[in-house]
Motif scaffolding. Structure first.
Motif, mmCIF file in Angstrom:
data_model
loop_
_atom_site.group_PDB
_atom_site.id
_atom_site.type_symbol
_atom_site.label_atom_id
_atom_site.label_comp_id
_atom_site.label_asym_id
_atom_site.label_seq_id
_atom_site.Cartn_x
_atom_site.Cartn_y
_atom_site.Cartn_z
ATOM 1 N N ALA A 67 -2.502 49.952 -9.923
ATOM 2 C CA ALA A 67 -3.067 48.624 -9.131
ATOM 3 C C ALA A 67 -2.564 47.965 -7.963
ATOM 4 O O ALA A 67 -3.054 46.872 -7.594
ATOM 5 C CB ALA A 67 -4.813 48.277 -9.534
ATOM 6 N N ALA A 76 0.911 49.615 -5.938
ATOM 7 C CA ALA A 76 0.471 50.087 -4.323
ATOM 8 C C ALA A 76 0.110 49.289 -3.519
ATOM 9 O O ALA A 76 0.302 50.159 -2.520
ATOM 10 C CB ALA A 76 -0.464 51.415 -4.813
ATOM 11 N N PRO A 77 -0.807 48.125 -3.638
ATOM 12 C CA PRO A 77 -1.071 47.813 -2.197
ATOM 13 C C PRO A 77 0.072 46.922 -1.096
ATOM 14 O O PRO A 77 0.916 46.841 -0.232
ATOM 15 C CB PRO A 77 -2.217 46.635 -2.772
ATOM 16 C CG PRO A 77 -2.659 47.601 -3.788
ATOM 17 C CD PRO A 77 -1.156 48.234 -4.468
ATOM 18 N N THR A 128 2.481 49.771 0.355
ATOM 19 C CA THR A 128 2.065 49.992 1.360
ATOM 20 C C THR A 128 2.186 48.619 2.080
ATOM 21 O O THR A 128 2.581 49.369 4.268
ATOM 22 C CB THR A 128 -0.207 49.921 1.877
ATOM 23 O OG1 THR A 128 -0.148 51.074 0.282
ATOM 24 C CG2 THR A 128 -0.251 50.391 3.036
ATOM 25 N N PHE A 129 2.566 47.321 2.247
ATOM 26 C CA PHE A 129 2.680 46.621 3.108
ATOM 27 C C PHE A 129 3.787 46.255 3.471
ATOM 28 O O PHE A 129 4.469 46.224 4.331
ATOM 29 C CB PHE A 129 1.818 45.330 2.838
ATOM 30 C CG PHE A 129 2.138 43.916 3.117
ATOM 31 C CD1 PHE A 129 1.719 43.121 4.200
ATOM 32 C CD2 PHE A 129 3.783 43.319 2.028
ATOM 33 C CE1 PHE A 129 2.203 41.834 5.411
ATOM 34 C CE2 PHE A 129 4.048 42.265 3.672
ATOM 35 C CZ PHE A 129 3.449 41.015 4.193
#
Length: 334
Positions: free
Chosen positions: A142, A145-146, A149-150
């Motif tokens: 959590a 992963a975000p 992506t950025f």
């Protein structure tokens, strides 16, 4: 003929054809581009000497770019022979230095930077993606992963500019440019190698930081898909250890797209690395190509573009070789 051998031979034939097309396009494009490289060289001589070249000199310059008395097919055959001998003529910007010698001096720096950063980024991304994909939705997943992506959307050259400004210009933690201390002579000594590592650290870190995010993201998603496969469930039912299931069963199959993607991305990695070299004034192929474009040095541009294509083709064949070793289904292919 075994399935794997047939698969590899068929791929080899495809890549040989691709390499021939690349060589042919590399021959044709400069001859159909607007402008005349012979006139460019004559203008440079005129500016340097203050005198216009004679008719004999102009004729010699035109022969330097290919015998104008021969038809296109004969010139093409001569060009193939030159490529086989790695003879791309002399650089216009650094005349009379041979193009092969100029590129040969820059190539080791690029290989060291690209090879190291690509391998480290791939290993880091694949390993961390394996761990995150094994337990999707966990705290670590959590958090990372975000951010992945950025960060994957950040171009390497943009990050290089930011890193150069912050860590080299403002904080002065790293050198402003170059590949080693100007007071040192290139040699296999601890002092020179340490200097080369120090000067290459910041461009390498910028490439690794951007590169590994893509491999991590792809491996994580493939692991999430793979852990629900029947063979993974069967391995769990056999009572195998978590590490055995994760790496021997799940990761081995999940990493196949990453292996193929590594080869496909080689061309893009080299392209991003070339721009990074320009930012840090690193004396690799990127810096040489930048100078060649500014100076309209057509022979140098021609050789570097051809090299990038052939390196990508070779990387794709090596990826197919690794794919055949990792994927047992290639035994069944003809």
């Amino acid at each position: 003929m075994s399935g794997r051998l047939g698969f590899l031979l068929s791929r080899l034939g495809l890549y040989v054809l691709t390499a021939w097309v690349a060589v042919t396009v590399n021959f044709l494009v400069p001859r159909f581009m607007p402008g005349d490289p012979a006139e460019e060289m004559a203008d440079r001589l005129r500016r340097q000497t203050g005198q216009a070249p004679s008719a004999e000199q102009l004729a010699a310059i035109r022969r330097f770019f290919g015998d104008p008395t021969k038809n296109l097919f004969q010139q093409y055959l001569d060009y193939l022979g030159s490529v086989a001998r790695l003879d791309f003529g002399s650089s216009l910007h650094h005349y009379p230095v041979p193009v092969a010698a100029l590129v040969g001096e820059a190539l080791p720096w690029t290989i060291a930077l690209v090879g190291t950063t690509t391998l480290v980024a791939w290993l880091l991304g694949t390993a961390l993606g394996t761990v995150l994909g094994w337990k999707p939705g966990g705290r670590l997943d959590a958090l990372i992963a975000p951010a992945t992506t950025f960060l994957h959307a950040i171009p390497a050259f943009w990050l290089a500019l930011i890193g150069f400004y912050l860590f080299a210009f403002e904080l002065e933690w790293f050198p402003l440019g170059g590949a080693y201390d100007a007071d040192l002579d290139p040699a296999f000594s601890a002092e020179f190698l340490g200097s080369a590592l120090w000067y290459g650290a910041l461009p390498a870190l910028s490439l690794i930081f951007v590169g590994f995010n893509g491999w991590l993201f792809g491996m994580r998603n493939m692991m999430i898909t793979t852990i629900s496969e029947d063979y993974v469930l069967l391995a769990r039912a056999k009572g195998l250890s978590t590490l055995q299931i994760m790496f021997r069963y799940a990761a081995r199959n999940a990493m196949l797209p990453n292996v193929t993607g590594l080869a496909v991305a080689v061309g893009a990695v080299i392209g991003g690395e070339l721009v990074t070299e320009v930012v840090f004034s690193y004396p690799g192929l990127g810096h040489v190509l930048f100078e060649a474009v500014k100076g309209k040095d057509y022979p140098v541009m021609q050789m570097i573009f051809l090299m990038i294509t052939l390196i990508a083709v070779t990387a794709n064949f090596l990826a197919d070789f690794a794919y055949a070793a990792l994927d047992p289904r290639t035994k069944e292919r003809v």
